[in-house]
Design a protein around this motif. Structure first.
Motif, PDB file in Angstrom:
ATOM      1  N   SER A  67    -106.841  79.100 -52.850  1.00  0.00           N
ATOM      2  CA  SER A  67    -107.560  80.062 -53.684  1.00  0.00           C
ATOM      3  C   SER A  67    -107.332  81.501 -53.248  1.00  0.00           C
ATOM      4  O   SER A  67    -107.633  82.433 -53.986  1.00  0.00           O
ATOM      5  CB  SER A  67    -109.057  79.743 -53.657  1.00  0.00           C
ATOM      6  N   THR A  68    -106.803  81.670 -52.020  1.00  0.00           N
ATOM      7  CA  THR A  68    -106.508  83.023 -51.540  1.00  0.00           C
ATOM      8  C   THR A  68    -105.149  83.022 -50.839  1.00  0.00           C
ATOM      9  O   THR A  68    -104.615  81.963 -50.495  1.00  0.00           O
ATOM     10  CB  THR A  68    -107.550  83.528 -50.520  1.00  0.00           C
ATOM     11  N   VAL A  69    -104.610  84.228 -50.627  1.00  0.00           N
ATOM     12  CA  VAL A  69    -103.341  84.359 -49.910  1.00  0.00           C
ATOM     13  C   VAL A  69    -103.486  83.771 -48.502  1.00  0.00           C
ATOM     14  O   VAL A  69    -102.617  83.047 -48.022  1.00  0.00           O
ATOM     15  CB  VAL A  69    -102.900  85.837 -49.836  1.00  0.00           C
ATOM     16  N   ALA A  70    -104.604  84.061 -47.841  1.00  0.00           N
ATOM     17  CA  ALA A  70    -104.823  83.574 -46.474  1.00  0.00           C
ATOM     18  C   ALA A  70    -104.776  82.044 -46.426  1.00  0.00           C
ATOM     19  O   ALA A  70    -104.207  81.456 -45.500  1.00  0.00           O
ATOM     20  CB  ALA A  70    -106.163  84.075 -45.951  1.00  0.00           C
ATOM     21  N   LYS A  71    -105.366  81.405 -47.439  1.00  0.00           N
ATOM     22  CA  LYS A  71    -105.368  79.941 -47.470  1.00  0.00           C
ATOM     23  C   LYS A  71    -103.968  79.399 -47.739  1.00  0.00           C
ATOM     24  O   LYS A  71    -103.585  78.353 -47.206  1.00  0.00           O
ATOM     25  CB  LYS A  71    -106.375  79.433 -48.509  1.00  0.00           C
ATOM     26  N   LEU A  72    -103.195  80.109 -48.557  1.00  0.00           N
ATOM     27  CA  LEU A  72    -101.810  79.695 -48.807  1.00  0.00           C
ATOM     28  C   LEU A  72    -100.991  79.794 -47.512  1.00  0.00           C
ATOM     29  O   LEU A  72    -100.221  78.884 -47.186  1.00  0.00           O
ATOM     30  CB  LEU A  72    -101.179  80.583 -49.895  1.00  0.00           C
ATOM     31  N   VAL A  73    -101.189  80.891 -46.781  1.00  0.00           N
ATOM     32  CA  VAL A  73    -100.475  81.078 -45.505  1.00  0.00           C
ATOM     33  C   VAL A  73    -100.843  79.952 -44.530  1.00  0.00           C
ATOM     34  O   VAL A  73     -99.972  79.360 -43.890  1.00  0.00           O
ATOM     35  CB  VAL A  73    -100.809  82.456 -44.889  1.00  0.00           C
ATOM     36  N   ALA A  74    -102.130  79.615 -44.448  1.00  0.00           N
ATOM     37  CA  ALA A  74    -102.580  78.551 -43.542  1.00  0.00           C
ATOM     38  C   ALA A  74    -101.975  77.211 -43.952  1.00  0.00           C
ATOM     39  O   ALA A  74    -101.536  76.424 -43.103  1.00  0.00           O
ATOM     40  CB  ALA A  74    -104.103  78.477 -43.551  1.00  0.00           C
ATOM     41  N   GLU A  75    -101.918  76.983 -45.267  1.00  0.00           N
ATOM     42  CA  GLU A  75    -101.378  75.718 -45.778  1.00  0.00           C
ATOM     43  C   GLU A  75     -99.885  75.598 -45.446  1.00  0.00           C
ATOM     44  O   GLU A  75     -99.428  74.565 -44.947  1.00  0.00           O
ATOM     45  CB  GLU A  75    -101.596  75.678 -47.292  1.00  0.00           C
ATOM     46  N   LEU A  76     -99.127  76.657 -45.709  1.00  0.00           N
ATOM     47  CA  LEU A  76     -97.686  76.629 -45.426  1.00  0.00           C
ATOM     48  C   LEU A  76     -97.435  76.484 -43.925  1.00  0.00           C
ATOM     49  O   LEU A  76     -96.558  75.728 -43.495  1.00  0.00           O
ATOM     50  CB  LEU A  76     -97.019  77.911 -45.956  1.00  0.00           C
ATOM     51  N   THR A  77     -98.216  77.226 -43.131  1.00  0.00           N
ATOM     52  CA  THR A  77     -98.057  77.199 -41.679  1.00  0.00           C
ATOM     53  C   THR A  77     -98.258  75.782 -41.130  1.00  0.00           C
ATOM     54  O   THR A  77     -97.561  75.352 -40.207  1.00  0.00           O
ATOM     55  CB  THR A  77     -99.065  78.175 -41.036  1.00  0.00           C
ATOM     56  N   SER A  78     -99.196  75.046 -41.729  1.00  0.00           N
ATOM     57  CA  SER A  78     -99.461  73.686 -41.238  1.00  0.00           C
ATOM     58  C   SER A  78     -98.395  72.702 -41.716  1.00  0.00           C
ATOM     59  O   SER A  78     -98.234  71.630 -41.155  1.00  0.00           O
ATOM     60  CB  SER A  78    -100.844  73.225 -41.695  1.00  0.00           C
ATOM     61  N   ARG A  79     -97.650  73.073 -42.756  1.00  0.00           N
ATOM     62  CA  ARG A  79     -96.644  72.158 -43.302  1.00  0.00           C
ATOM     63  C   ARG A  79     -95.397  72.054 -42.431  1.00  0.00           C
ATOM     64  O   ARG A  79     -94.902  70.996 -42.149  1.00  0.00           O
ATOM     65  CB  ARG A  79     -96.199  72.619 -44.700  1.00  0.00           C
ATOM     66  N   GLU A  80     -94.854  73.239 -42.037  1.00  0.00           N
ATOM     67  CA  GLU A  80     -93.578  73.225 -41.307  1.00  0.00           C
ATOM     68  C   GLU A  80     -93.508  74.385 -40.319  1.00  0.00           C
ATOM     69  O   GLU A  80     -94.069  75.451 -40.561  1.00  0.00           O
ATOM     70  CB  GLU A  80     -92.395  73.379 -42.293  1.00  0.00           C
ATOM     71  N   ASP A  81     -92.745  74.159 -39.233  1.00  0.00           N
ATOM     72  CA  ASP A  81     -92.612  75.156 -38.173  1.00  0.00           C
ATOM     73  C   ASP A  81     -92.008  76.466 -38.657  1.00  0.00           C
ATOM     74  O   ASP A  81     -92.347  77.538 -38.156  1.00  0.00           O
ATOM     75  CB  ASP A  81     -91.739  74.608 -37.030  1.00  0.00           C
TER      76      ASP A  81
END
Lengths: 151, 81
Positions: free
Chosen positions: B25-39
């Motif tokens: 829902s926010t840019v910060a949440k997108l960044v957290a989601e991507l960060t947890s996906r791959e190194d």
């Protein structure tokens, strides 16, 4: 008023000629040309790669022109910014401001350059003997842009 | 959602543009989601103070909403001129 984002070099005389050809109410033309330096961050620079944001860059440059024309009485403005592979001595950017008297043209040219440094989506990568590195934004450029916010 | 990366973010992530399936829902949440996906995302987003954000081609910040947004761009501070 026009902007160009291009790989090709530009010709300052030709650009001024184009402005003069269509009107005779211009008394002052100020041009600024930015060149690739052979030094950066204390290192010799042998090449520069300029990346930009296609589709967004033109819009950002037009916005800068529009702001300049709202602040000063200008008869013509022009911004040309190159991208791609450049080498020391190459021309990177051209800003032209034309007005009836020199004061507005000098100030507007500086204003447009200050905003270009911080608001136009370009990123520079320099090749040095230690390898290639992205050029950091300079605090001095933020300061230069911010002074136009003063009343 | 279309996500764009420029300069060293593009290099670290390995692409300049991609479609991302997300409900962030926010840019910060997108960044957290991507960060947890791959190194590679973790490497690119390690220092968010060095990253600028635009949503639908308008400069904004990490807390910006992504509701209704079509495109997010991540890039270092601009060095034009």
């Amino acid at each position: 008023m026009s902007v160009s984002v291009q790989i090709e070099d530009f010709d300052i005389s030709q650009e001024i000629g184009t402005l003069k050809a269509v009107r005779t109410d211009i008394g002052a033309v100020v041009t600024f040309t930015g060149l690739v330096r052979d030094m950066g961050g204390g290192q010799p620079v042998s090449a520069m790669e300029l990346e930009h944001w296609p589709g967004m860059t033109e819009q950002a440059l037009e916005e800068i022109e529009t702001q300049a024309r709202q602040r000063w009485s200008l008869k013509a403005t022009r911004i040309v910014h190159r991208y791609g592979a450049l080498k020391p001595g190459d021309q990177i950017v051209l800003v032209i401001a034309a007005s009836p008297h020199r004061g507005a043209a000098f100030e507007a040219a500086e204003f447009m350059m200050d905003f270009l440094k911080t608001r136009a989506p370009f990123w520079k990568k320099e090749t040095t003997p230690q390898g290639a590195r992205w050029v950091d934004a300079r605090d001095a450029d933020d300061t230069a842009q911010a002074r136009w916010d003063q009343p | 959602m279309k996500v764009l990366y420029f300069a060293w973010l593009r290099e670290r992530i390995g692409t300049g543009s991609e479609e991302v399936e997300t409900n962030a829902s926010t840019v910060a949440k997108l960044v957290a989601e991507l960060t947890s996906r791959e190194d590679r995302y973790a490497a690119a987003f390690a220092d968010m103070s060095a990253v600028r954000v635009a949503v639908d081609q308008t400069m904004t910040d990490i807390d910006a909403s992504l509701t209704g947004a079509a495109e997010v761009a991540f890039f270092p501070p601009m060095t034009g001129g």
